[in-house]
Design an enzyme around this catalytic site. Structure first.
Site, PDB file in Angstrom:
ATOM      1  N   CYS A 299     100.477 -27.200 -39.252  1.00 40.82           N
ATOM      2  CA  CYS A 299     101.096 -28.069 -38.236  1.00 40.82           C
ATOM      3  C   CYS A 299     101.879 -29.194 -38.899  1.00 40.82           C
ATOM      4  CB  CYS A 299     100.019 -28.666 -37.336  1.00 40.82           C
ATOM      5  SG  CYS A 299      99.116 -27.453 -36.386  1.00 40.82           S
TER       6      CYS A 299
ATOM      7  N   VAL B  77     105.854 -30.051 -38.726  1.00 35.72           N
ATOM      8  CA  VAL B  77     106.375 -31.246 -38.038  1.00 35.72           C
ATOM      9  C   VAL B  77     107.304 -32.011 -38.978  1.00 35.72           C
ATOM     10  CG1 VAL B  77     105.734 -33.480 -37.056  1.00 35.72           C
ATOM     11  CG2 VAL B  77     104.460 -31.449 -36.421  1.00 35.72           C
TER      12      VAL B  77
END
Ligand code: SF4
Length: 458
Positions: A107, A111
């Site tokens: 993740c 990002v």
């Protein structure tokens, strides 16, 4: 009464997930990477992510899982993880000497927006990657998809980086096994070899995460698809992709990149899906089905007909991964069981819902993607009152609260063994599944039947 606060009355939810019915993308990517011989999975993110992915796989397989991490700290989180990954690649080849490194993102690195292909090129240009060795990558942001998506993306990456069309055709069939156990991968290979078919199966975690205990540590166990095999997959005559969610993307890419045609089949769970798998192999390879497989099939049919009265009209509720759920629903309805509820946290297309409805009828509750969580499943179980439920280890809380038998399928299974060694696919797997279902139903009947009606054979 661990989940005693789950209410039977259902309310609409749009933004809240309670106990997701899936796990994160990198777990699937790491599992797929382990299916290549001497491949070291690398998690591009924080140590915590990598520790979780490794522990999920280790607890499921009861075997050590080797993987490395970019070990992000605050600096990498702000300025990007390029420096960490280049240094990690250098360390990996200096210390661990793998034949392949498979990088998946997390993740955090997604990002940030790290460009992994560019970082790999930089490491290559700086001489951090030994000559002739490959570093491959897949993007696996876990704020979408699931472990199945991650597995699919890494399998696709294997084709993108490694498969080549050398210009000749070899009479061999690629088999993409889907997100299944090592025992199931071994079973698919065994069926092909029983039919006299040369196959290339990848990824192949058999002999990697279900190896023997021999008193020695193996950084790279003996199993796994060979890199040369994945390269040669581009020369095969055909690809059989098992499971739309986990295998279709890679099969399509072998076709577009290397001109190898493909068919996507349901996972060979149960009689009909195995028949389709065997028949497809027979048709493509131009061989006959051997007597040995016919005998295995006959045993499945025998048990199905001998014990039909115990399956008839028993109600089932299923939670798990989409590819498995479609085949399982088919098998259960073929047994004349009623599938009342099918839930998967993995986002799928409309094909999934229509496939389940076609098999189980319009009465069945089908939910997938966000909101399709274990809380929803529990509520449906309370409403539908099935005779048994199918799901992973997390479903045991529901089974206990509702006093229902649970058949463990899917990922993860932390509290039992057997899935590593005994397949649920193929005819042998169908026989094992029949035994599991029968034992669950008959044990319950033995337990609940009043004394005056209790018989030696119920
Ligand atoms: S969900 Fe994201 S942050 Fe959590 S372990 Fe998976 S990759 Fe890491």
């Amino acid at each position: 009464m661990l989940l005693r606060h789950t209410p039977e009355a259902m309310a609409d939810r749009t933004a809240l997930t309670l106990n997701p019915a899936k796990t994160c993308q990198p777990v699937g990517a790491m599992y797929a990477s382990l299916g290549v011989h001497r491949c070291l999975p690398h998690s591009h993110g924080s140590q915590g992510c990598c520790a979780y992915h490794r522990s999920a796989l280790t607890r499921h397989y009861k075997d050590p899982v080797m993987a490395t991490t970019s070990s992000f700290t605050e600096g990498a989180s702000v300025f990007g993880g390029q420096g960490n990954l280049v240094e990690a690649i250098h360390n990996i080849f200096t210390i661990y000497g793998p034949d392949l490194v498979a990088v998946h993102t997390t993740c955090l690195s997604e990002v940030i927006g790290d460009d992994i292909a560019q970082i790999i090129n930089k490491a290559q240009a700086e001489g951090k990657i030994p000559r002739g060795i490959r570093v491959i990558h897949a993007n696996t942001p876990s704020f979408k998809g699931s472990h199945v998506t991650g597995f699919s993306s890494m399998t696709e990456a294997m084709v993108r980086y490694l498969s080549e069309n050398s210009g000749r055709r070899i009479k061999q069939i690629n088999i993409l096994p889907g997100f299944v156990e090592p025992s199931d991968m071994a079973e698919a290979k065994r069926i092909a070899s029983e039919m006299g078919i040369k196959s290339i199966l990848f990824p192949d975690t058999s002999g990697v995460v279900n190896g023997p205990l021999d008193g020695r540590f193996h950084m790279y166990p003996g199993g796994g698809a060979r890199i040369e095999e994945i390269t040669a997959a581009g020369d095969s005559i055909f690809t059989v992709a098992l499971g739309r969610g986990a295998s279709m993307a890679a099969a399509k890419l072998v076709d577009t990149k290397c001109r190898v045609p493909f068919e996507v089949l349901d996972l060979p769970i149960g009689l009909r899906a195995t028949d389709t798998f065997v028949d497809t192999l027979r048709r493509i390879a131009g061989v006959s089905v051997p007597e040995s497989l016919m005998a295995e099939r006959g045993q499945v049919v025998d048990v199905m007909s001998d014990m039909h009265q115990y399956f008839y009209r028993k109600k089932a509720a299923l939670v798990g991964d989409p590819d498995q759920l479609v085949s399982l629903t088919q098998f259960l309805t073929d047994l004349d069981m009623e599938v009342r509820c099918v839930v998967t946290g993995t986002p799928t297309g409309p094909d999934f819902e229509s496939a389940i409805r076609k098999l189980a009828g319009d009465r069945a509750i089908v939910k997938h993607g966000p909101g399709a969580d274990l809380f929803f499943f529990h509520q449906r179980v309370k409403n539908e009152k099935p005779d048994l439920i199918f799901g992973n280890t997390y479903a045991k809380y529901i089974a206990r609260d509702e006093d229902l038998p649970l058949i463990r399928i899917g990922f993860p299974i932390y509290d039992r063994v057997g899935h590593q060694y005994f397949p649920l696919t193929g005819y042998r797997g169908a026989l094992r599944l029949l035994e599991k279902i029968l034992n669950a139903l008959l044990d319950r009947q033995d337990r609940d039947t009043p004394e005056e009606s209790f018989e030696l054979v119920m």
